[in-house]
Design a protein around this motif. Structure first.
Motif, PDB file in Angstrom:
ATOM      1  N   THR A 127       0.846  -1.206   0.000  1.00 11.62           N
ATOM      2  CA  THR A 127       0.000   0.000   0.000  1.00 11.62           C
ATOM      3  C   THR A 127       0.878   1.250   0.000  1.00 11.62           C
ATOM      4  O   THR A 127       0.665   2.191  -0.778  1.00 11.62           O
ATOM      5  CB  THR A 127      -0.911   0.022   1.252  1.00 11.62           C
ATOM      6  OG1 THR A 127      -1.680  -1.168   1.265  1.00 11.62           O
ATOM      7  CG2 THR A 127      -1.817   1.231   1.276  1.00 11.62           C
ATOM      8  N   LEU A 128       1.872   1.219   0.855  1.00  9.39           N
ATOM      9  CA  LEU A 128       2.771   2.364   0.981  1.00  9.39           C
ATOM     10  C   LEU A 128       3.442   2.708  -0.355  1.00  9.39           C
ATOM     11  O   LEU A 128       3.429   3.865  -0.789  1.00  9.39           O
ATOM     12  CB  LEU A 128       3.837   2.015   2.027  1.00  9.39           C
ATOM     13  CG  LEU A 128       4.985   2.986   2.122  1.00  9.39           C
ATOM     14  CD1 LEU A 128       4.540   4.209   2.899  1.00  9.39           C
ATOM     15  CD2 LEU A 128       6.176   2.345   2.770  1.00  9.39           C
ATOM     16  N   TYR A 129       4.013   1.709  -1.004  1.00  5.22           N
ATOM     17  CA  TYR A 129       4.719   1.983  -2.265  1.00  5.22           C
ATOM     18  C   TYR A 129       3.751   2.495  -3.337  1.00  5.22           C
ATOM     19  O   TYR A 129       4.107   3.357  -4.129  1.00  5.22           O
ATOM     20  CB  TYR A 129       5.439   0.728  -2.782  1.00  5.22           C
ATOM     21  CG  TYR A 129       6.565   0.256  -1.888  1.00  5.22           C
ATOM     22  CD1 TYR A 129       7.303   1.162  -1.124  1.00  5.22           C
ATOM     23  CD2 TYR A 129       6.890  -1.093  -1.798  1.00  5.22           C
ATOM     24  CE1 TYR A 129       8.328   0.727  -0.290  1.00  5.22           C
ATOM     25  CE2 TYR A 129       7.925  -1.529  -0.971  1.00  5.22           C
ATOM     26  CZ  TYR A 129       8.637  -0.613  -0.220  1.00  5.22           C
ATOM     27  OH  TYR A 129       9.643  -1.041   0.596  1.00  5.22           O
ATOM     28  N   GLY A 153      12.389  11.206  -5.510  1.00  6.25           N
ATOM     29  CA  GLY A 153      11.976   9.829  -5.199  1.00  6.25           C
ATOM     30  C   GLY A 153      11.646   9.675  -3.728  1.00  6.25           C
ATOM     31  O   GLY A 153      12.004  10.523  -2.906  1.00  6.25           O
ATOM     32  N   PHE A 154      10.927   8.595  -3.437  1.00  8.63           N
ATOM     33  CA  PHE A 154      10.578   8.308  -2.039  1.00  8.63           C
ATOM     34  C   PHE A 154      11.390   7.114  -1.565  1.00  8.63           C
ATOM     35  O   PHE A 154      11.397   6.066  -2.227  1.00  8.63           O
ATOM     36  CB  PHE A 154       9.086   7.971  -1.927  1.00  8.63           C
ATOM     37  CG  PHE A 154       8.175   9.157  -2.077  1.00  8.63           C
ATOM     38  CD1 PHE A 154       7.937  10.011  -1.008  1.00  8.63           C
ATOM     39  CD2 PHE A 154       7.535   9.419  -3.285  1.00  8.63           C
ATOM     40  CE1 PHE A 154       7.090  11.101  -1.144  1.00  8.63           C
ATOM     41  CE2 PHE A 154       6.687  10.505  -3.436  1.00  8.63           C
ATOM     42  CZ  PHE A 154       6.454  11.352  -2.367  1.00  8.63           C
ATOM     43  N   TRP A 155      12.055   7.283  -0.430  1.00  8.54           N
ATOM     44  CA  TRP A 155      12.809   6.188   0.179  1.00  8.54           C
ATOM     45  C   TRP A 155      12.084   5.704   1.438  1.00  8.54           C
ATOM     46  O   TRP A 155      11.243   6.410   2.000  1.00  8.54           O
ATOM     47  CB  TRP A 155      14.238   6.651   0.522  1.00  8.54           C
ATOM     48  CG  TRP A 155      15.124   6.807  -0.689  1.00  8.54           C
ATOM     49  CD1 TRP A 155      14.768   6.587  -1.986  1.00  8.54           C
ATOM     50  CD2 TRP A 155      16.500   7.223  -0.715  1.00  8.54           C
ATOM     51  NE1 TRP A 155      15.849   6.839  -2.812  1.00  8.54           N
ATOM     52  CE2 TRP A 155      16.912   7.223  -2.063  1.00  8.54           C
ATOM     53  CE3 TRP A 155      17.426   7.587   0.270  1.00  8.54           C
ATOM     54  CZ2 TRP A 155      18.212   7.577  -2.449  1.00  8.54           C
ATOM     55  CZ3 TRP A 155      18.713   7.942  -0.112  1.00  8.54           C
ATOM     56  CH2 TRP A 155      19.106   7.925  -1.449  1.00  8.54           C
ATOM     57  N   GLY A 243       3.280   3.406  13.303  1.00  9.68           N
ATOM     58  CA  GLY A 243       3.366   4.487  12.310  1.00  9.68           C
ATOM     59  C   GLY A 243       4.503   4.213  11.363  1.00  9.68           C
ATOM     60  O   GLY A 243       5.262   3.246  11.529  1.00  9.68           O
ATOM     61  N   TYR A 244       4.665   5.113  10.402  1.00  8.88           N
ATOM     62  CA  TYR A 244       5.622   4.857   9.332  1.00  8.88           C
ATOM     63  C   TYR A 244       6.664   5.971   9.245  1.00  8.88           C
ATOM     64  O   TYR A 244       6.371   7.130   9.529  1.00  8.88           O
ATOM     65  CB  TYR A 244       4.859   4.749   7.996  1.00  8.88           C
ATOM     66  CG  TYR A 244       5.816   4.616   6.854  1.00  8.88           C
ATOM     67  CD1 TYR A 244       6.518   3.430   6.674  1.00  8.88           C
ATOM     68  CD2 TYR A 244       6.071   5.689   6.004  1.00  8.88           C
ATOM     69  CE1 TYR A 244       7.456   3.317   5.662  1.00  8.88           C
ATOM     70  CE2 TYR A 244       7.002   5.585   4.993  1.00  8.88           C
ATOM     71  CZ  TYR A 244       7.692   4.390   4.837  1.00  8.88           C
ATOM     72  OH  TYR A 244       8.635   4.276   3.856  1.00  8.88           O
ATOM     73  N   LEU A 245       7.879   5.588   8.823  1.00  4.85           N
ATOM     74  CA  LEU A 245       8.913   6.614   8.547  1.00  4.85           C
ATOM     75  C   LEU A 245       9.530   6.383   7.173  1.00  4.85           C
ATOM     76  O   LEU A 245      10.096   5.323   6.898  1.00  4.85           O
ATOM     77  CB  LEU A 245      10.027   6.570   9.601  1.00  4.85           C
ATOM     78  CG  LEU A 245      11.078   7.667   9.400  1.00  4.85           C
ATOM     79  CD1 LEU A 245      10.633   8.985  10.018  1.00  4.85           C
ATOM     80  CD2 LEU A 245      12.423   7.280   9.980  1.00  4.85           C
ATOM     81  N   GLY A 246       9.388   7.389   6.331  1.00  2.00           N
ATOM     82  CA  GLY A 246      10.004   7.327   5.003  1.00  2.00           C
ATOM     83  C   GLY A 246      10.626   8.669   4.673  1.00  2.00           C
ATOM     84  O   GLY A 246      10.587   9.609   5.484  1.00  2.00           O
ATOM     85  N   HIS A 337      -8.260   4.146  -0.111  1.00  2.00           N
ATOM     86  CA  HIS A 337      -8.697   3.458  -1.315  1.00  2.00           C
ATOM     87  C   HIS A 337      -7.599   2.495  -1.801  1.00  2.00           C
ATOM     88  O   HIS A 337      -7.868   1.354  -2.153  1.00  2.00           O
ATOM     89  CB  HIS A 337      -9.047   4.480  -2.392  1.00  2.00           C
ATOM     90  CG  HIS A 337      -9.599   3.874  -3.636  1.00  2.00           C
ATOM     91  ND1 HIS A 337     -10.870   3.345  -3.688  1.00  2.00           N
ATOM     92  CD2 HIS A 337      -9.033   3.677  -4.853  1.00  2.00           C
ATOM     93  CE1 HIS A 337     -11.063   2.854  -4.896  1.00  2.00           C
ATOM     94  NE2 HIS A 337      -9.963   3.036  -5.619  1.00  2.00           N
ATOM     95  N   VAL A 338      -6.360   2.980  -1.788  1.00  2.00           N
ATOM     96  CA  VAL A 338      -5.230   2.134  -2.212  1.00  2.00           C
ATOM     97  C   VAL A 338      -5.134   0.916  -1.280  1.00  2.00           C
ATOM     98  O   VAL A 338      -4.965  -0.229  -1.735  1.00  2.00           O
ATOM     99  CB  VAL A 338      -3.904   2.930  -2.212  1.00  2.00           C
ATOM    100  CG1 VAL A 338      -2.722   2.018  -2.517  1.00  2.00           C
ATOM    101  CG2 VAL A 338      -3.959   4.073  -3.214  1.00  2.00           C
ATOM    102  N   ALA A 339      -5.275   1.164   0.038  1.00  2.00           N
ATOM    103  CA  ALA A 339      -5.184   0.062   1.010  1.00  2.00           C
ATOM    104  C   ALA A 339      -6.270  -0.981   0.735  1.00  2.00           C
ATOM    105  O   ALA A 339      -6.013  -2.195   0.778  1.00  2.00           O
ATOM    106  CB  ALA A 339      -5.318   0.609   2.427  1.00  2.00           C
TER     107      ALA A 339
END
Ligand code: LMR
Length: 351
Positions: A127-129, A153-155, A243-246, A337-339
């Motif tokens: 989902t994240l990507y 870009g997203f890392w 939670g998330y870290l990017g 929605h993506v999830a």
């Protein structure tokens, strides 16, 4: 006869002046032509983290593929700038490239990036990507344009875990704790929803703040926790994945637009390849950090059981609603929605 000889002498002197001027001009042109384009890439984490290693990987690809026309200087561990300073330095052109965490774009005036901070918003990496690489990611990068910044870009650095000097099992355990957060309003609301007192601190100051008791605990993926030695000053760690870290890899827009087109295209491809590399090693680095924290024996590790995770979720999910206006309801709904799409595909795959 004597006159002719003076004239000849003059001619020779003039010629030699012209020749040496030409030689100097040529030498300086040659030096200029050989002078590489320098990209200063500043970041705040250790070199042996997903971001640190990927920055080095990008340097290698960029320098090799441009045959030395580009030189990338990587400055890790807040050597050049701390959290807030680094984005200012990028806008001023003092550095050309950064990869700040997605939680650090609020002070820049683009709060929508805090979508990524919403607790439990990403059920999985797929989902994240899709969020990062699809329309939502594009929309977020579009918002940087007006700030003189281009997103490349997203890392990834995976999910965050909670640490403190007391066990963190129930929501009640957070009551009254001073917890370090990054400069994000969502993270502030998240800690408040747990009954804790959030304190914004730059990453470079977290270890000493924990050591001196300025704050009681914090949240971060394990690769950051371990490489900053936070486990040495945190007795308890809860694997909560709450939670998330990017990161967003960003460049100074004028610098990027001013590059020769062939160089820009080569760097763009090097960045895409570095992103693939970075996402591949992110999980490995965090797994390794967990093994190392275990081995160090300074921190008790607690895996949050599913039944308690549901209770944490109940306490934290209202933060999504609270931030509909600041982040944008459409963005939050698009992420849901993506999830849902990913979930549906998983079920279809099982049948
Ligand atoms: C933090 O400040 O906690 C992290 O965002 C540091 C980083 O860049 O991973």
């Amino acid at each position: 006869m004597a006159e002719v000889s003076i004239t000849q002498k003059e001619v020779i002197v003039k010629l030699s002046v012209v020749l040496s001027t030409l030689a100097l001009a040529f030498a300086s042109f040659a030096t200029q032509a050989a002078e590489p384009i320098v990209i200063k890439f500043s970041h705040v984490v250790a070199p042996d983290t997903p971001k640190g290693r990927a920055a080095e990987y990008f340097k290698k690809l960029a320098e090799e593929r441009t045959h030395g026309r580009v030189k990338v200087e990587v400055y890790p561990n807040s050597q050049l700038y701390k959290d807030r300073e680094e984005t200012e330095a990028l806008q001023l052109g003092a550095v050309q490239m950064l990869a700040p965490s997605l939680s650090k774009f609020g002070p820049l005036g683009v709060r929508a990036f805090e979508l990524f901070d919403l607790p439990y918003i990403f059920p999985d990496k797929e989902t994240l990507y899709r969020v990062m690489d699809g329309d939502i990611g594009k929309k977020l990068f579009g918002m940087l344009d007006a700030k003189g910044i281009t997103g490349l870009g997203f890392w990834d650095n995976g999910f965050k875990q909670m640490s403190a000097n007391r066990p963190l099992r129930t929501v009640e355990d957070f009551k009254g704790l001073k917890l370090r957060i990054q400069s994000s309003k969502v993270l502030e609301a998240q800690m408040k929803a747990l009954g804790a007192n959030p304190q914004v601190l730059p990453f470079s100051e977290v270890y000493s703040a924990l050591q001196q008791g300025v704050v009681d605990g914090t949240e971060n993926p394990l690769s950051n926790l371990y490489t900053q030695k936070m486990h040495e000053v945190q007795k308890h760690l809860t694997l909560s994945d709450h939670g998330y870290l990017g990161y967003a890899v960003i460049v100074n827009k004028a610098f990027w637009a001013g590059l020769p087109p062939d160089i820009r295209a080569t760097l763009d491809k090097a960045m895409r390849d570095s992103t693939v590399f970075e996402r591949r090693i992110a999980q490995e680095e965090n797994d390794e950090a967990l093994a190392n924290i275990r081995k160090a024996g300074t921190t008790q590790i607690y895996v949050l059981p599913y039944k308690d995770r549901v209770i944490w979720q109940q306490a934290l999910l209202p933060v999504h609603k609270e931030f509909e206006d600041k982040i944008g309801r459409d963005l939050i709904q698009a992420a849901y929605h993506v999830a849902a799409e990913v979930e549906k595909e998983k079920h279809r795959g099982k049948k």
